[in-house]
Design a protein around this motif. Structure first.
Motif, PDB file in Angstrom:
ATOM      1  N   UNK A  15       0.814  -1.213   0.000  1.00 59.17           N
ATOM      2  CA  UNK A  15       0.000   0.000   0.000  1.00 59.17           C
ATOM      3  C   UNK A  15       0.849   1.264   0.000  1.00 59.17           C
ATOM      4  N   UNK A  16       2.171   1.092  -0.018  1.00 59.84           N
ATOM      5  CA  UNK A  16       3.049   2.258   0.003  1.00 59.84           C
ATOM      6  C   UNK A  16       3.104   2.948   1.339  1.00 59.84           C
ATOM      7  N   UNK A  17       2.821   2.240   2.414  1.00 60.93           N
ATOM      8  CA  UNK A  17       2.754   2.835   3.744  1.00 60.93           C
ATOM      9  C   UNK A  17       3.912   2.417   4.644  1.00 60.93           C
ATOM     10  N   UNK A  18       4.800   1.563   4.165  1.00 62.86           N
ATOM     11  CA  UNK A  18       5.917   1.095   4.984  1.00 62.86           C
ATOM     12  C   UNK A  18       7.008   2.166   4.997  1.00 62.86           C
ATOM     13  N   UNK A  19       7.435   2.537   6.203  1.00 65.06           N
ATOM     14  CA  UNK A  19       8.405   3.628   6.344  1.00 65.06           C
ATOM     15  C   UNK A  19       9.783   3.069   6.683  1.00 65.06           C
ATOM     16  N   UNK A  20      10.846   3.817   6.365  1.00 63.29           N
ATOM     17  CA  UNK A  20      12.202   3.402   6.767  1.00 63.29           C
ATOM     18  C   UNK A  20      12.276   3.294   8.299  1.00 63.29           C
ATOM     19  N   UNK A  21      13.124   2.418   8.834  1.00 64.25           N
ATOM     20  CA  UNK A  21      14.074   1.534   8.128  1.00 64.25           C
ATOM     21  C   UNK A  21      13.471   0.196   7.669  1.00 64.25           C
ATOM     22  N   UNK A  22      12.188  -0.066   8.055  1.00 61.13           N
ATOM     23  CA  UNK A  22      11.580  -1.326   7.624  1.00 61.13           C
ATOM     24  C   UNK A  22      11.445  -1.373   6.102  1.00 61.13           C
ATOM     25  N   UNK A  23      11.229  -0.227   5.474  1.00 63.47           N
ATOM     26  CA  UNK A  23      11.123  -0.179   4.016  1.00 63.47           C
ATOM     27  C   UNK A  23      12.434  -0.605   3.369  1.00 63.47           C
ATOM     28  N   UNK A  24      13.550  -0.110   3.880  1.00 63.98           N
ATOM     29  CA  UNK A  24      14.852  -0.469   3.307  1.00 63.98           C
ATOM     30  C   UNK A  24      15.127  -1.964   3.501  1.00 63.98           C
TER      31      UNK A  24
END
Length: 279
Positions: A15-24
């Protein structure tokens, strides 16, 4: 693989909602884990392609310079900081050239005891800097400025403030190297503001190259006339109190005309002033 992206994190990624650092972490894991890529495709068939496109855009994006990062920390917007740091006359080569010219001029003044040489040159440097800050030939961000949702007048003011700050600072340092002349060493300041403001006001009709050239030529002509008239009329010199007051009046009038013609920088490109949308 000894671990996989958690279901909640995978759903947030889709959904495009994951934020750094979990996104990286998820980006790195997905490049090597076919199982998680398959799970992501089931959750959202286009999420994986969107993730690759985002990574490509981030990797291809130019790295901000030290000055750009400092401006952003001070609260300047990303696009404004990029336009500022890309100003051609703020590059090291231009600044070193101006500094060298000022040093040589100061040395000549000290040897010949003729402050008029410095006072004649100093107002032209900010004028030249502003003239060289715009246009498709010298501006590396010209195409970006054309399509940016930015008023041409605002771009003009951003670049002008940046150039004047650098130019006036260098001129000010040169003035400190002439302490024997007292306040006379600062008599260039008001003419510099008058010349620059007049050139900007005329740029709305004549363009960013012709207007500064005419203003600079007019300044040199004025100095030649003043040189021949000073003995008969001492107050005619632009570096006397009367001349300074005249320069201040010219600067104020030019600033008013510039403000009244601000819309022209949006409706007419003028070889460097792009017609942008609202900022």
């Amino acid at each position: 693989m000894t671990w996989h992206v958690a279901e909640d994190d995978l759903r947030a990624y889709a959904h495009g909602e994951l934020a750094p650092p979990l996104l990286w972490s998820a980006d790195t894991h997905l490049t090597a884990c076919a199982q998680c890529r398959a799970r992501l495709t089931v959750a959202d068939p286009v999420a994986l392609d969107a993730g690759w496109e985002r990574l490509d855009a981030e990797l291809d994006a130019p790295r901000p310079t030290v000055v750009e990062r400092l401006l952003i920390r001070l609260g300047v917007g990303d696009h404004t900081a990029r336009l500022l740091t890309a100003t051609p006359v703020l590059r090291r080569s231009w600044l070193l050239s101006v500094l060298f010219l000022l040093v040589m001029t100061v040395l000549a003044v000290r040897m010949a005891d003729r402050p008029a040489l410095f006072l004649a040159l100093a107002p032209l440097l900010p004028l030249a800097g502003v003239a060289l800050s715009y246009g498709p030939t010298l501006d590396p961000t010209y195409e970006m400025a054309v399509v940016a949702p930015l008023h041409g007048f605002r771009l003009l003011m951003i670049r002008t403030v940046a150039v004047l700050t650098a130019g006036l600072a260098l001129n000010g340092l040169a003035s400190l190297a002439l302490p024997g002349y007292g306040l006379m060493a600062l008599a260039w300041l008001m003419p510099a503001l008058a010349l620059t403001t007049t050139a900007l006001a005329l740029s709305a009709r004549l363009g960013p190259a012709l207007a500064p050239a005419l203003v600079g030529g007019g300044w040199l002509t004025l100095l030649v006339v003043a040189q021949t008239q000073t003995q008969a009329h001492p107050a005619f010199s632009p570096f006397t109190p009367a001349g300074q007051a005249t320069a201040a009046a010219v600067a104020a009038l030019a600033a008013l005309l510039l403000y009244r013609s601000r819309d022209r920088f949006d409706t007419r490109p003028l070889g460097g002033f792009a017609g942008g949308g609202p900022a």
